[in-house]
Design a protein around this motif. Structure first.
Motif, PDB file in Angstrom:
ATOM      1  N   LYS A  22       2.553   8.894   8.902  1.00 37.61           N
ATOM      2  CA  LYS A  22       2.989   9.861   9.690  1.00 37.61           C
ATOM      3  C   LYS A  22       2.837  11.113   9.608  1.00 37.61           C
ATOM      4  N   TYR A  23       1.462  11.684   8.646  1.00 39.51           N
ATOM      5  CA  TYR A  23       1.158  13.170   8.180  1.00 39.51           C
ATOM      6  C   TYR A  23      -0.195  12.497   8.020  1.00 39.51           C
ATOM      7  N   PRO A  24      -0.909  12.773   9.460  1.00 42.55           N
ATOM      8  CA  PRO A  24      -2.724  13.089   9.226  1.00 42.55           C
ATOM      9  C   PRO A  24      -3.382  13.667   8.225  1.00 42.55           C
ATOM     10  N   ASP A  25      -2.612  15.374   8.416  1.00 44.33           N
ATOM     11  CA  ASP A  25      -3.494  15.972   6.560  1.00 44.33           C
ATOM     12  C   ASP A  25      -3.071  15.439   5.558  1.00 44.33           C
ATOM     13  N   PHE A  26      -2.043  14.807   5.266  1.00 43.82           N
ATOM     14  CA  PHE A  26      -2.225  14.148   4.237  1.00 43.82           C
ATOM     15  C   PHE A  26      -3.028  13.083   3.867  1.00 43.82           C
ATOM     16  N   GLN A  27      -2.093  11.382   4.673  1.00 43.71           N
ATOM     17  CA  GLN A  27      -3.465  11.015   5.035  1.00 43.71           C
ATOM     18  C   GLN A  27      -4.903  10.929   4.673  1.00 43.71           C
ATOM     19  N   LYS A  28      -5.920  11.899   5.266  1.00 40.94           N
ATOM     20  CA  LYS A  28      -7.136  12.274   4.657  1.00 40.94           C
ATOM     21  C   LYS A  28      -7.456  12.596   3.772  1.00 40.94           C
ATOM     22  N   HIS A  29      -5.243  12.137   2.469  1.00 41.53           N
ATOM     23  CA  HIS A  29      -6.220  12.836   1.018  1.00 41.53           C
ATOM     24  C   HIS A  29      -6.206  11.536   0.468  1.00 41.53           C
ATOM     25  N   VAL A  30      -5.404  10.476   0.505  1.00 46.57           N
ATOM     26  CA  VAL A  30      -4.899   9.367  -0.286  1.00 46.57           C
ATOM     27  C   VAL A  30      -6.326   8.013  -0.391  1.00 46.57           C
ATOM     28  N   GLN A  31      -5.941   7.736  -0.889  1.00 43.48           N
ATOM     29  CA  GLN A  31      -7.006   6.393  -0.875  1.00 43.48           C
ATOM     30  C   GLN A  31      -5.540   5.379  -1.577  1.00 43.48           C
ATOM     31  N   THR A  32      -6.390   3.434  -1.313  1.00 48.57           N
ATOM     32  CA  THR A  32      -5.819   2.482  -1.157  1.00 48.57           C
ATOM     33  C   THR A  32      -6.909   1.462  -2.210  1.00 48.57           C
ATOM     34  N   THR A  33      -5.980   1.277  -3.559  1.00 49.07           N
ATOM     35  CA  THR A  33      -6.827   0.101  -4.048  1.00 49.07           C
ATOM     36  C   THR A  33      -6.807  -0.869  -3.309  1.00 49.07           C
ATOM     37  N   LEU A  34      -7.940  -1.711  -4.107  1.00 47.46           N
ATOM     38  CA  LEU A  34      -8.599  -2.878  -3.430  1.00 47.46           C
ATOM     39  C   LEU A  34      -7.464  -3.669  -3.722  1.00 47.46           C
ATOM     40  N   SER A  35      -6.041  -3.730  -4.648  1.00 43.71           N
ATOM     41  CA  SER A  35      -4.721  -4.613  -5.043  1.00 43.71           C
ATOM     42  C   SER A  35      -4.001  -4.133  -3.357  1.00 43.71           C
ATOM     43  N   GLY A  36      -4.408  -2.406  -2.857  1.00 40.34           N
ATOM     44  CA  GLY A  36      -3.317  -2.354  -1.779  1.00 40.34           C
ATOM     45  C   GLY A  36      -2.310  -0.841  -1.978  1.00 40.34           C
ATOM     46  N   ARG A  37      -2.599  -0.171  -3.115  1.00 42.03           N
ATOM     47  CA  ARG A  37      -2.297   0.559  -3.809  1.00 42.03           C
ATOM     48  C   ARG A  37      -2.147   1.563  -2.945  1.00 42.03           C
ATOM     49  N   VAL A  38      -1.793   2.558  -2.559  1.00 41.85           N
ATOM     50  CA  VAL A  38      -1.484   4.084  -2.275  1.00 41.85           C
ATOM     51  C   VAL A  38      -1.838   5.119  -3.127  1.00 41.85           C
ATOM     52  N   MET A  39      -3.202   5.250  -3.617  1.00 43.08           N
ATOM     53  CA  MET A  39      -3.426   6.566  -4.878  1.00 43.08           C
ATOM     54  C   MET A  39      -3.457   8.246  -4.180  1.00 43.08           C
ATOM     55  N   LEU A  40      -3.120   9.148  -4.678  1.00 39.39           N
ATOM     56  CA  LEU A  40      -3.053  10.397  -4.767  1.00 39.39           C
ATOM     57  C   LEU A  40      -4.170  10.822  -5.975  1.00 39.39           C
ATOM     58  N   ASN A  41      -5.348  11.278  -5.435  1.00 44.33           N
ATOM     59  CA  ASN A  41      -6.266  12.256  -6.494  1.00 44.33           C
ATOM     60  C   ASN A  41      -5.845  13.920  -6.980  1.00 44.33           C
ATOM     61  N   PHE A  42      -4.521  13.445  -8.296  1.00 43.08           N
ATOM     62  CA  PHE A  42      -3.427  15.028  -8.678  1.00 43.08           C
ATOM     63  C   PHE A  42      -4.591  15.903  -9.114  1.00 43.08           C
ATOM     64  N   LYS A  43      -5.970  15.880  -9.627  1.00 42.88           N
ATOM     65  CA  LYS A  43      -6.995  17.530  -9.777  1.00 42.88           C
ATOM     66  C   LYS A  43      -7.818  17.581  -8.890  1.00 42.88           C
ATOM     67  N   ASP A  44      -7.305  17.022  -7.252  1.00 41.33           N
ATOM     68  CA  ASP A  44      -7.915  17.946  -6.238  1.00 41.33           C
ATOM     69  C   ASP A  44      -6.634  18.612  -5.767  1.00 41.33           C
TER      70      ASP A  44
END
Length: 506
Positions: A26-48
């Motif tokens: 829904k939010y492009p500004d948020f989408q560019k900071h998430v990563q999708t693992t091989l298992s399909g899980r959406v992750m966020l780097n909380f150290k960024d």
């Protein structure tokens, strides 16, 4: 973002953590900071910090209809944790969903407490700030959310808390809230000498300007200054409150309030994922209703599962045969397996003593004082390659003036999970029978000092050897120490050494 069941009951994220996949779609500004693992899980780097800022802005937009901007060089608040504080203030004032007046000391660039309180409950806020950048952003965030009629952001001089902010005010406020600077200096902010070595490193980035994260004397002195202001202001506010970053600050601050004669004092805990915060509140009004502090008698934690490995019947029989061939008089596989375990522990210089046990089980209390097992394989290889020196005459156990093995009554801190505490506290009730092997023991178990009395150690654990069906089960129960991974390493080393003993006869 981890979900913590200890969040405030009304926190919207308690039972429904943010859906990163949905937010990213829904939010492009948020989408560019998430990563999708091989298992399909959406992750966020909380150290960024950019990723953390994107999450905060996205949650405020999605769940509260708030549009805010935060500079990366200033504190980026986490929404669920701040929401916990807002809900607790509701509990203090009884003003959930109804107008109330509050003061936010050091509102920050996000102005998050006033924006949440105003949007959720229609609260009026006086928001103070000493930092120019934070002040400008806070005003901008209030204006672009059309909250200027509810939130007044004021710039105040350095070290100003309540007295100067209220000198031109005659209003009685219902509460104040504050996130004090947690740290006293740069070293403390980086965790030097303030974070236990056994704790895992922080899972998220620490952002914030100097005035936001550091103050002279840290949070303890900062909150004491608020307490001293409150003693002068007294009933100008119904409730004074602060959030604390360290549990150790709570007791001295409550003692300071007692010394100042404050009649009403309470506290609580805020939880979000792996983050814990504590809050303190006090009042000079006798008629206020105080929320109960957290129950000290927490639910007992589930016992930790021990590390285990199984010595199958055939292997146990071979170990028993080997023990008998060298003159041991064991009557069970459990006794023979325990004998060889003691021999391995002696080689590894792990202190051990036998402790009271029942007929079908033998127990050893272990204390590891140095890591002698990590390079055991390399040492064995070197030992094979070097010529062997003539073996000296082996002294008898009697000539070594052995210290008899003792039970666990000398050890005060063994937990329920090890069962040793029960044995030491109620040994007359435990149906134990000491076998001839227990009475004799190996020489290894008697030449060591009592392992429970050693003060400098890596870890202590209880090792149980017992029958399971027709096999022998070996369990290692954690008691205390620096690092549980070390016990895991020792368990692997013991298992491999035991099976290597069997392989010698094949």
């Amino acid at each position: 973002m981890a979900l913590n069941k200890s969040m405030h009951p009304r926190n919207r994220y308690k039972d429904k953590p943010p859906d990163f996949a949905y937010l990213a779609s829904k939010y492009p500004d948020f989408q560019k900071h998430v990563q999708t693992t091989l298992s399909g899980r959406v992750m966020l780097n909380f150290k960024d910090p950019e990723a953390v800022r994107a999450l905060t802005c996205t949650l405020l937009k999605e769940d509260f209809g708030l549009n805010i901007e935060i500079p990366l060089e200033r504190l980026i608040p986490t929404v669920p944790l701040r929401l916990n504080y807002i809900h607790w203030v509701e509990d203090l004032t009884g003003a959930q969903g109804s107008p109330s007046r509050g003061i936010d000391i050091g509102t920050g660039a996000s102005c998050i407490y006033p924006l949440l309180g105003a949007s959720m409950n229609g609260w009026y806020f006086l928001a103070t700030e000493v930092d120019d950048i934070c002040y400008n952003y806070a005003k901008k965030n209030v204006e672009q959310n059309n909250m200027a009629d509810l939130i007044k952001v004021v710039k105040v001089p350095q070290k100003t808390l309540l007295m100067d902010a209220l000198k031109e005010e005659s209003i009685v406020y219902d509460f104040c809230m504050c996130n004090p600077p947690f740290f006293a200096n740069q070293l403390e902010a980086k965790g030097v000498n303030s974070r236990k070595s056994i704790r895992a490193p922080p899972s998220s980035i620490n952002t914030g300007g100097v005035t936001e994260i550091m103050a002279e004397g840290g949070e303890l002195e900062f909150v004491k200054r608020i307490i001293h202001d409150s003693v002068r202001l007294k009933r100008r506010l119904r409730w004074y409150s602060c959030m604390l970053g360290k549990k150790c600050s709570l007791a001295p601050l409550k003692e300071e309030l007692r010394k100042q004669g404050v009649p009403k004092v309470t506290h609580t805990e805020f939880c979000q994922g792996r983050t814990m915060r504590w809050a303190l509140a006090w009042s000079f009004y006798e008629d206020v209703t105080m929320p109960s502090p957290p129950n000290k008698k927490r639910k007992l934690e589930k016992p930790r599962k021990p590390l285990t490995f199984t010595v199958v019947e055939a292997t146990a029989a071979e170990l028993h045969s080997q023990a008998l061939s060298i003159g041991q008089t064991h009557t069970s596989h459990v006794e023979s397996v325990t004998y060889w375990l003691e021999s391995i522990l002696t080689d590894l210089k792990v202190l051990h003593n036998r402790v009271p046990s029942c007929d079908s089980e033998l127990r050893l209390f272990l204390t590891a004082v140095e890591n002698t097992w990590i390079h055991a394989r390399q040492r064995r290889r070197q030992h094979r390659e070097l010529p062997k020196a003539p073996e000296p005459d082996t002294p008898t156990a009697d000539s070594l003036d052995p210290t008899p093995a003792q039970d666990l009554t000398d050890h005060p801190s063994i937990g329920e999970e090890s069962k040793a505490k029960q044995a030491s506290e109620k040994d007359t009730d435990v149906p134990c029978k000491t076998s001839s092997t227990q009475e004799q023991g190996s020489s290894a178990s008697t030449i060591f000092p009592n392992s429970s009395s050693v003060h400098n150690f890596l870890f202590k654990c209880l090792l149980n050897v017992k029958v399971e069906d027709r096999d022998v089960l070996v369990e290692m129960h954690w008691v205390e120490g620096q690092n549980k991974d070390l016990m895991n390493q020792l368990c692997t080393c013991i298992k491999n050494s035991l099976f290597r003993q069997v392989a010698k006869s094949i």
